[in-house]
Design an enzyme around this catalytic site. Structure first.
Site, PDB file in Angstrom:
ATOM      1  N   ASP A   8       5.747 -13.247  15.234  1.00 46.32           N
ATOM      2  CA  ASP A   8       5.896 -12.451  16.365  1.00 46.32           C
ATOM      3  C   ASP A   8       4.328 -12.936  16.905  1.00 46.32           C
ATOM      4  O   ASP A   8       3.580 -13.762  16.302  1.00 46.32           O
ATOM      5  CB  ASP A   8       5.927 -11.052  16.243  1.00 46.32           C
ATOM      6  CG  ASP A   8       5.164 -10.099  15.381  1.00 46.32           C
ATOM      7  OD1 ASP A   8       4.130 -10.934  14.724  1.00 46.32           O
ATOM      8  OD2 ASP A   8       4.948  -9.115  15.208  1.00 46.32           O
ATOM      9  N   CYS A  65       4.381 -11.948  10.685  1.00 43.57           N
ATOM     10  CA  CYS A  65       3.930 -10.861  11.666  1.00 43.57           C
ATOM     11  C   CYS A  65       2.714 -10.474  11.245  1.00 43.57           C
ATOM     12  O   CYS A  65       2.042 -10.659  10.320  1.00 43.57           O
ATOM     13  CB  CYS A  65       5.195  -9.901  11.736  1.00 43.57           C
ATOM     14  SG  CYS A  65       5.394  -9.008  10.176  1.00 43.57           S
ATOM     15  N   THR A  67       2.232  -7.645   9.250  1.00 44.82           N
ATOM     16  CA  THR A  67       1.888  -7.132   7.786  1.00 44.82           C
ATOM     17  C   THR A  67       3.135  -8.118   6.995  1.00 44.82           C
ATOM     18  O   THR A  67       2.829  -8.329   5.627  1.00 44.82           O
ATOM     19  CB  THR A  67       2.523  -5.865   7.634  1.00 44.82           C
ATOM     20  OG1 THR A  67       3.940  -5.739   8.274  1.00 44.82           O
ATOM     21  CG2 THR A  67       1.517  -4.869   8.488  1.00 44.82           C
ATOM     22  N   HIS A  98      12.664 -15.632 -10.323  1.00 43.46           N
ATOM     23  CA  HIS A  98      13.746 -14.706 -10.843  1.00 43.46           C
ATOM     24  C   HIS A  98      14.582 -14.145  -9.533  1.00 43.46           C
ATOM     25  O   HIS A  98      15.718 -13.725  -9.863  1.00 43.46           O
ATOM     26  CB  HIS A  98      12.863 -13.649 -11.048  1.00 43.46           C
ATOM     27  CG  HIS A  98      12.198 -13.555 -12.551  1.00 43.46           C
ATOM     28  ND1 HIS A  98      11.610 -12.547 -13.260  1.00 43.46           N
ATOM     29  CD2 HIS A  98      12.217 -14.771 -13.355  1.00 43.46           C
ATOM     30  CE1 HIS A  98      11.389 -12.995 -14.571  1.00 43.46           C
ATOM     31  NE2 HIS A  98      11.307 -14.203 -14.377  1.00 43.46           N
ATOM     32  N   HIS A 133      19.052 -14.528 -14.132  1.00 44.61           N
ATOM     33  CA  HIS A 133      18.825 -14.098 -13.070  1.00 44.61           C
ATOM     34  C   HIS A 133      19.745 -14.564 -11.951  1.00 44.61           C
ATOM     35  O   HIS A 133      19.895 -13.662 -10.988  1.00 44.61           O
ATOM     36  CB  HIS A 133      17.254 -14.643 -12.608  1.00 44.61           C
ATOM     37  CG  HIS A 133      16.229 -14.399 -13.699  1.00 44.61           C
ATOM     38  ND1 HIS A 133      15.788 -13.169 -13.760  1.00 44.61           N
ATOM     39  CD2 HIS A 133      15.477 -15.238 -14.690  1.00 44.61           C
ATOM     40  CE1 HIS A 133      15.011 -13.332 -14.579  1.00 44.61           C
ATOM     41  NE2 HIS A 133      14.778 -14.446 -15.240  1.00 44.61           N
TER      42      HIS A 133
HETATM   43  C1  RB5 Z   1       3.166  -6.000  15.552  1.00 41.59           C
HETATM   44  O1  RB5 Z   1       2.056  -4.971  16.137  1.00 41.59           O
HETATM   45  C2  RB5 Z   1       3.309  -5.324  14.260  1.00 41.59           C
HETATM   46  O2  RB5 Z   1       3.869  -4.136  14.232  1.00 41.59           O
HETATM   47  C3  RB5 Z   1       4.369  -6.485  13.683  1.00 41.59           C
HETATM   48  O3  RB5 Z   1       3.741  -7.649  13.743  1.00 41.59           O
HETATM   49  C4  RB5 Z   1       4.711  -6.249  12.075  1.00 41.59           C
HETATM   50  O4  RB5 Z   1       3.485  -6.166  11.295  1.00 41.59           O
HETATM   51  C5  RB5 Z   1       5.671  -5.440  12.071  1.00 41.59           C
HETATM   52  O5  RB5 Z   1       5.852  -5.338  10.673  1.00 41.59           O
END
Ligand code: RB5
Length: 152
Positions: A8, A65, A67, A98, A133
């Site tokens: 994203d 993204c 996180t 695994h 596994h």
């Molecule tokens: C975008 O602001 C953020 O929410 C997205 O990149 C991601 O971290 C969502 O899990």
């Protein structure tokens, strides 16, 4: 390897760096977007990458993204996909050995490029161990699209 990558807006810069790294290593990389830092909804990109892996068009997927968390949640809705959010090389190796993970998701706002390169390299070069596994991965596969089902 045939790899599909996506991100994203928050993951776009790291996705571009990882893509260049994979291409320079000789992988065949398909880019599912985003193509800029303009805001985009991460589930759309996760669906495209997960779909490519599930269909066999790609052998592995990489998603970025902010996180890595939302991408993992969304990608794991696609049957046949085992997506893992990874911050360390050790966990990348374990996810392959695994869990037979086939999509790795990265935190574009939290990890350095060099760490991301090492994580992806480990993920793509580590083999699944199979054996006990495989039994567990098969149990996971048996739970797909069967709401409420538990493993016996
Ligand atoms: C975008 O602001 C953020 O929410 C997205 O990149 C991601 O971290 C969502 O899990």
């Amino acid at each position: 390897m045939r790899i599909t990558i996506g991100a994203d807006h928050a993951g776009f810069p790291l996705k571009e760096a990882v893509k260049a790294h994979l291409v320079s290593a000789g992988h065949a990389v398909t880019d599912a977007g985003a193509y800029s830092t303009d805001s985009v909804d991460y589930p759309v990109i996760a669906g495209a990458v997960a779909g490519a892996v599930a269909s066999g068009d790609a052998e592995s997927g990489v998603l970025v993204c902010g996180t890595g968390l939302g991408m993992a949640i969304a990608a794991n809705k696609v049957a046949g996909v085992r997506a893992v959010q990874v911050n360390t090389v050790a966990f990348a190796e374990m996810a392959r050995r695994h869990n037979d993970a086939n999509v790795v998701t990265l935190a574009g706002r939290s990890i350095d490029e060099g760490v991301a390169f090492d994580i992806v390299d480990a993920f793509l070069s580590t083999a699944f161990e199979g054996g006990r596994h495989q039994v567990r991965v098969d149990q996971i596969s048996g739970m797909e699209c069967q709401p409420g089902r538990t493993v016996s």
